[in-house]
Design a protein around this motif. Structure first.
Motif, short mmCIF file in Angstrom:
data_model
loop_
_atom_site.label_atom_id
_atom_site.label_comp_id
_atom_site.label_asym_id
_atom_site.label_seq_id
_atom_site.Cartn_x
_atom_site.Cartn_y
_atom_site.Cartn_z
N ALA A 7 -24.19 21.08 12.23
CA ALA A 7 -23.77 22.06 11.24
C ALA A 7 -23.49 21.37 9.90
O ALA A 7 -23.91 21.85 8.84
N ASN A 8 -22.82 20.22 9.97
CA ASN A 8 -22.55 19.48 8.74
C ASN A 8 -23.83 19.04 8.07
O ASN A 8 -23.97 19.13 6.85
N LEU A 9 -24.76 18.56 8.90
CA LEU A 9 -26.03 18.09 8.36
C LEU A 9 -26.76 19.23 7.67
O LEU A 9 -27.32 19.09 6.58
N LEU A 35 -28.59 21.97 2.84
CA LEU A 35 -28.79 23.23 2.11
C LEU A 35 -27.87 23.35 0.90
O LEU A 35 -27.84 24.37 0.24
N SER A 36 -27.15 22.28 0.61
CA SER A 36 -26.22 22.32 -0.51
C SER A 36 -26.95 22.61 -1.82
O SER A 36 -28.05 22.12 -2.05
N PRO A 71 -26.75 18.86 -4.72
CA PRO A 71 -26.91 17.56 -4.07
C PRO A 71 -26.28 16.45 -4.92
O PRO A 71 -26.22 16.56 -6.14
N THR A 72 -25.79 15.40 -4.26
CA THR A 72 -25.08 14.37 -5.00
C THR A 72 -25.84 13.06 -5.08
O THR A 72 -25.35 12.11 -5.65
N SER A 73 -27.02 13.00 -4.51
CA SER A 73 -27.79 11.77 -4.64
C SER A 73 -29.27 12.10 -4.61
O SER A 73 -29.66 13.19 -4.20
N ARG A 74 -30.07 11.16 -5.08
CA ARG A 74 -31.51 11.35 -5.08
C ARG A 74 -32.01 11.64 -3.68
O ARG A 74 -32.84 12.50 -3.45
N ARG A 75 -31.45 10.87 -2.70
CA ARG A 75 -31.89 11.00 -1.33
C ARG A 75 -31.62 12.42 -0.82
O ARG A 75 -32.47 13.06 -0.23
N GLN A 76 -30.42 12.89 -1.10
CA GLN A 76 -30.07 14.23 -0.61
C GLN A 76 -30.98 15.28 -1.22
O GLN A 76 -31.44 16.20 -0.54
N ALA A 77 -31.26 15.14 -2.52
CA ALA A 77 -32.12 16.12 -3.17
C ALA A 77 -33.49 16.14 -2.52
O ALA A 77 -34.06 17.20 -2.26
N ARG A 78 -34.00 14.95 -2.21
CA ARG A 78 -35.34 14.88 -1.64
C ARG A 78 -35.34 15.47 -0.23
O ARG A 78 -36.15 16.32 0.12
N PHE A 79 -34.38 15.02 0.61
CA PHE A 79 -34.32 15.53 1.97
C PHE A 79 -34.13 17.04 1.97
O PHE A 79 -34.72 17.76 2.76
N SER A 127 -30.34 45.73 -2.24
CA SER A 127 -30.06 44.39 -1.71
C SER A 127 -31.36 43.73 -1.25
O SER A 127 -32.33 44.39 -0.89
N PHE A 128 -31.34 42.42 -1.31
CA PHE A 128 -32.48 41.63 -0.85
C PHE A 128 -31.99 40.67 0.22
O PHE A 128 -30.98 40.00 0.03
N THR A 129 -32.72 40.62 1.32
CA THR A 129 -32.35 39.68 2.36
C THR A 129 -33.15 38.40 2.18
O THR A 129 -34.37 38.44 2.14
N THR A 130 -32.44 37.31 2.03
CA THR A 130 -33.12 36.03 1.90
C THR A 130 -32.66 35.12 3.02
O THR A 130 -31.83 35.50 3.85
N ARG A 131 -33.22 33.90 3.01
CA ARG A 131 -32.90 32.96 4.06
C ARG A 131 -31.41 32.65 4.09
O ARG A 131 -30.81 32.48 5.13
N THR A 132 -30.83 32.60 2.90
CA THR A 132 -29.43 32.17 2.83
C THR A 132 -28.46 33.33 2.95
O THR A 132 -27.26 33.16 2.77
#
Lengths: 303, 286, 254
Positions: free
Chosen positions: A4-6, A11-12, A15-23, B14-19
C-alpha cells in the motif's frame, strides 16, 4: 502495508526525486495497460512463449533433431509424442519449443534494427528539411514501392539463404514505414513551442533530435512495431516456408509448415501445430500493440 | 420572468477516473426565463460542463445526474436520443468558442445553413436558402449572397462566429447557450459580435445562457449572473448589482483584472479559501 | 538614447517567396532602453508576435538592422546571444515538453549554458518564480496552467538573461492566475533588472506592465506612445483610439 505504501509512493502527485518520478510514470502506464484485458492476454501469451523458449531444454520431451523413421507421422499423443511426430519421426512438441527460440530471435533482431533505422532516417529527414528530406524520403519511397516479401526474397537470394540473412532482409524491408511515421511526428513536433524554447537555450540540432524529438517518436514507433511483429513473424515464416529462411533441420515454424505441407491431407497435425503457434504469437503481439497504443497515447492523463 | 424556459435542479456532472470520481459540477440549480443569464467562472469551475449537460452532450465516462432538467415542462433527462436531436437546435442551440472547429470545413456556409434548417423543418430548398440569406443579413453580414458560397476558411474569425450565430438561430430556438462565444476573437470584433447576438436574443425574446470567464463582459450583456467555483454556484446576483457582490471569489475576479484607466502597482491575487469549495451551492432559481 | 538594449531599424519579415509571399512585418523601427518594459499591441495577424520571433531567431526570413544587447544580429544567433535574451511563450500547455519533468527542463537549460552546481541552483530558481520544492519532479500534466507558465519563466531565467521576450504570457490563463503571473513578472524585473518586450492583444495587461507601447496594424507600427498618454486616451492615430475604445468598453461593466 508495504504494498500500500509503495502504491501511494508511486501514485503520488508530488514526487520527491528523479527516480520516483520515473518509476511513477512507468507504474501509471502499467496500470493503464493492466486495465486492458485483451492486452494482458497478449502479454501473458507472449510471456508464456518466451518462457517456453528459455526453458525449452527442460520442457522438451525429445531431442528436436533426433530422427526416428520408425515413429514417423504419429498422431498426437501416440508413442509418448504429445503433438505427434513429423515425416522424419521428430517430436513436434519439442520442435515447437525450440522453434520459439528462433522466432523470438528473429523478432528481437528485427525489432532492434528496423525501427532504429527508421527513427534515424525519419527524424533527420523531418528536422533537417530541404534537400536532406527530399533525398532520404525518395530512398524511403523506393523501398516502399516493392512488395515486402518480394524485396526480402531478392535480398535473401542475393545474400544466400539462412536465418541471419532472413533477418537482415526483413529489416531492410521493414524500416521505411517507421521512417515515414517518425518523419510525420517530427514535422508536427519541430514547430512546437517546446522545441523553440530549447533552441533558444542554444541547443544544437543533434541534441534536439536525440533528446527531445526521439522520446516523443518512440512511443508511436513502439506501438507500430508491436503491431508489425505479427507481419514480421509471418514474413520470416514465409521465407522459411519458401526454403529461403531457416534451413533444415532447424525447427523454424514456417519451415515446419513447409515440410508438413506434403502430408497435409492425411496427417494434418504436422502443419497445423506450427501454424497455431504462429497464429498465437501474431495475435498476442497484435493485442499487446493495441493495449500499448492506449497506454502510450500522449493524450493520456487529461483528468 | 413569468415564464420558465429551463428549469435545472441539483445538476451533477461527474467523471470516473482511475484515481476516483471527479465531480465537475456539484449540485447546482437555476432557472432561465426570457432573460439573459451569465455563468462566470475560471477554467475547471464546471461552467462549460453545465452548458453541455443541459443538452446531454456529455459522453461516458462522464455522468449527468439531476433532480430535474425540464425545458418548457418537458423532461430532458427522460427524453429519447431522437427527441434530444430535435431539441438540440430546435429548442436550444449552442455556440461554441471557436468557429473554426464548429463549421464543417468542406461545406460552404450556405450548404451548412440550409442543412441545419432542413434538419428541423420540412421546407423547400429555395425557401431555406431565402431564410438563410435573410438570417445572414440579420447578423450584419454584408453581401450575404456571396458569403453563402464561401468555405469556412475563407471567412474571418468574427464573421465565422456571426455565421455560427445565424446558423444556430435559424431554426428559431427559444434558448441559446453561448459558451465563450468570443474568446477566440479580437477585442474590437468581440463587442460587435456580442452586440449582434444580444440584439437578436432581445428582439426574439429568447433565453440566453452566456458562459464566460470574463466577469465584466458578462455583466455588460446579461441580466443575471451566477458565479461558479469548483462546480458550485458561489454567488448569484443581478448584473446591475455586481458592484454590490459579496463573495470574496467574485470580488477577487473583479479585482484581478488589470485596468487601463486605474493602474495599480500590484494586482490583487486571489487567496482561495478551502471553505468556498465546501459551501453549499447558491440557488439561481427565480 | 545612449545605448538602447534593443534597437530595431526598418525590420521587414515575410513568409514564403514569390507569389506566395506574405509580409508579416513592414518597416518596423523601435528602440528599448535598458531596464525598460516595452509593449507591442495589435490584433491577431498584426505581426506583433512575428517581431519577437524574428529577434529570437525563430524566423529566418527578415531584413533590416537589429541590435540587441550590443550585438548586431545576423542570420544566426550566437550562444552568447541566448545567454542575454530569452523568451516566454504564449501557451504554457504547448511550451513544455510533455515527457520531461520540471527538474529535467531546468537542469538541461542550465547545462546548455554551462552552469555549475545545477542541483543547488534549481531550488533557488524555482523559489524565484514562486514554485515550492515539491514541484521539482513533476511532469507538465501534473501542473496547472499558471504553474506551467512559472516553469517556463524559470527556464527563461535559468541563464540569468538581461532581456526577456514575452509573447502573450498570460493570454491562456485565467484572470486570477494572470494577476499572479503579472505580479511575478513585475517582481522579477525589479529584482533582476530585466528589460522586457511584451506582446499582447490586451491593452489592460500591456498597460499594467509596460511604460511605452507600440500599436501594430497589418504589419506596421502605427504609433508608439507612453502608457500615461494611453491612460488619458491621448492617442493621435485613429486606429489606436478605436482599439482603446473597444478595450475600455469591454472592461467597464454596465
Amino acid at each position: 502495508m508495504i504494498t500500500a505504501n509503495l502504491r501511494d509512493w508511486l501514485l503520488s502527485d508530488a514526487p520527491t526525486s528523479r527516480r520516483q518520478a520515473r518509476f511513477a510514470s512507468w507504474y501509471k502506464g502499467w496500470l493503464t495497460l493492466r486495465s486492458n484485458t485483451l492486452a494482458m492476454v497478449g502479454l501473458i501469451v507472449l510471456a508464456l512463449i518466451i518462457l517456453a523458449a528459455i526453458f525449452a531444454p527442460v520442457l522438451a520431451t525429445h531431442d528436436p533433431y533426433a530422427q526416428d523413421l520408425g515413429q514417423r507421422l504419429l498422431g498426437a499423443g501416440q508413442g509418448g509424442h504429445l503433438l505427434g511426430t513429423d515425416s522424419l519421426g521428430r517430436d513436434i512438441y519439442s520442435r515447437l519449443l525450440y522453434g520459439a527460440r528462433i522466432s523470438i530471435y528473429i523478432v528481437l533482431l528485427v525489432a532492434m534494427v528496423a525501427p532504429l533505422v527508421g527513427l534515424i532516417v525519419g527524424t533527420v529527414s523531418g528536422y533537417a528539411g530541404g534537400w536532406a528530406d527530399v533525398v532520404l524520403m525518395r530512398i524511403t519511397d523506393i523501398f516502399l514501392a516493392f512488395p515486402r516479401l518480394i524485396l526480402a526474397l531478392a535480398f535473401v537470394a542475393a545474400l544466400g539463404a539462412g536465418i541471419e540473412n532472413a533477418v537482415l532482409a526483413i529489416s531492410l524491408t521493414a524500416w521505411p514505414p517507421y521512417a515515414r511515421i517518425a518523419r510525420a511526428e517530427t514535422l508536427t513536433i519541430r514547430n512546437s513551442d517546446y522545441i523553440h524554447a530549447i533552441r533558444l537555450q542554444g541547443a544544437g540540432p543533434f541534441r534536439i533530435v536525440t533528446r527531445h524529438i526521439w522520446p516523443l517518436c518512440i512511443s508511436s514507433l513502439v506501438i507500430r512495431v508491436t503491431l508489425d511483429m505479427a507481419g514480421i513473424i509471418l514474413t520470416a515464416a514465409a521465407l522459411g516456408f519458401l526454403g529461403l529462411g531457416a534451413q533444415p533441420p532447424s525447427p523454424e515454424w514456417g519451415a515446419m509448415i513447409s515440410e508438413g505441407r506434403k502430408y497435409i491431407l492425411d496427417y494434418w497435425w504436422v502443419a497445423t501445430f506450427p501454424g497455431l503457434a504462429i497464429f498465437a504469437i501474431s495475435l498476442a503481439f497484435n493485442l499487446l500493440g493495441d493495449g500499448l497504443r492506449d497506454m502510450l497515447d500522449p493524450k493520456e492523463d487529461n483528468a | 420572468m413569468s415564464e420558465t424556459l429551463l428549469d435545472v435542479e441539483n445538476l451533477r456532472v461527474s467523471f470516473t477516473t482511475r484515481t476516483g470520481t471527479f465531480e465537475a459540477v456539484r449540485g447546482i440549480s437555476f432557472t432561465l426565463g426570457r432573460e439573459r443569464l451569465g455563468i462566470v467562472g475560471e477554467s475547471g469551475s464546471g461552467k462549460s460542463m453545465t452548458g453541455r449537460a443541459i443538452l446531454r452532450l456529455i459522453r461516458p465516462p462522464g455522468r449527468v445526474e439531476a433532480d430535474r432538467i425540464t425545458m418548457h415542462g418537458e423532461d430532458v433527462l427522460a427524453a429519447t436520443e431522437t427527441r434530444m436531436r430535435q431539441l438540440r437546435g430546435g429548442r436550444v442551440s449552442m455556440i461554441m468558442q471557436d468557429p473554426k472547429f464548429s463549421l464543417n470545413p468542406v461545406m460552404t456556409v450556405g450548404q451548412q445553413l440550409v442543412e441545419s434548417l432542413r434538419a428541423h423543418e420540412k421546407l423547400a430548398r429555395s425557401e431555406c436558402r431565402k431564410r438563410a440569406i435573410a438570417m445572414l443579413d440579420e447578423v450584419a453580414i454584408r453581401d450575404p449572397e456571396r458569403v453563402m458560397g464561401l468555405y469556412p476558411h475563407e471567412v474571418s474569425g468574427g464573421m465565422g462566429q456571426r455565421i455560427m450565430i445565424a446558423m444556430m438561430l435559424l431554426p428559431g430556438p427559444e434558448i441559446l447557450i453561448a459558451d465563450e462565444p468570443t474568446s477566440a476573437l479580437d477585442v474590437s470584433v468581440q463587442l460587435q459580435v456580442l452586440d449582434i447576438m444580444d440584439q437578436l436574443v432581445k428582439t426574439r425574446g429568447m433565453g440566453l445562457i452566456f458562459i464566460s470567464h470574463d466577469l465584466n463582459l458578462v455583466a455588460k450583456f446579461c441580466d443575471r449572473i451566477a458565479v461558479m467555483y469548483a462546480g458550485r454556484i458561489v454567488e448569484c446576483c443581478k448584473a446591475s448589482e455586481l458592484h454590490k457582490a459579496q463573495h470574496p471569489y467574485t470580488l477577487g475576479l473583479l479585482n484581478a483584472v488589470p485596468d487601463l484607466e486605474h493602474p495599480r502597482p500590484r494586482l490583487e491575487v486571489l487567496q482561495r479559501d478551502p471553505a468556498w469549495r465546501d459551501a453549499l451551492s447558491v440557488s439561481a432559481r427565480t | 538614447m545612449t545605448n538602447p538594449a534593443i534597437d530595431i531599424q526598418d525590420l521587414d519579415v515575410w513568409f514564403g517567396a514569390g507569389r506566395g509571399r506574405s509580409d508579416a512585418v513592414r518597416q518596423a523601427s523601435f528602440a528599448v532602453e535598458q531596464g525598460e518594459s516595452f509593449g507591442i499591441v495589435g490584433e491577431s495577424g498584426s505581426g506583433k508576435s512575428t517581431i519577437l520571433r524574428a529577434i529570437a531567431g525563430l524566423v529566418p526570413t527578415w531584413s533590416g538592422n537589429m541590435t540587441v544587447a550590443g550585438e548586431a544580429l545576423g542570420p544566426q544567433r550566437s550562444k552568447a546571444f541566448f545567454r542575454k535574451v530569452q523568451m516566454v511563450f504564449q501557451d504554457p500547455y504547448a511550451s513544455l515538453h510533455p515527457r520531461q519533468t520540471v527538474d529535467r527542463v531546468l537542469s538541461e537549460a542550465m547545462g546548455l549554458h554551462g552552469l555549475k552546481d545545477i542541483d543547488s541552483r534549481i531550488p533557488r530558481l524555482m523559489e524565484d518564480v514562486g514554485l515550492g520544492p515539491s514541484f521539482r519532479f513533476r511532469f507538465p500534466h501534473q501542473l496547472s496552467g499558471g504553474q506551467r507558465q512559472r516553469v517556463a519563466i524559470a527556464r527563461a531565467l535559468a541563464c540569468s538573461p538581461q532581456i526577456l521576450l514575452l509573447d502573450e504570457p498570460t493570454s491562456a490563463l485565467d484572470v486570477s492566475v494572470q494577476a499572479e503571473i503579472l505580479n511575478l513578472l513585475t517582481d522579477l524585473r525589479r529584482d533582476h533588472g530585466l528589460t522586457y518586450i511584451m506582446v499582447s492583444h490586451d491593452l489592460g495587461v500591456v498597460g499594467h506592465l509596460c511604460e511605452r507601447i507600440a500599436v501594430m496594424k497589418q504589419g506596421r507600427i502605427v504609433e508608439v506612445l507612453d502608457v500615461e498618454m494611453m491612460r488619458h486616451l491621448e492617442a493621435s492615430d485613429p486606429y489606436t483610439r478605436q482599439l482603446l475604445d473597444s478595450s475600455i468598453q469591454s472592461s467597464r461593466s454596465a
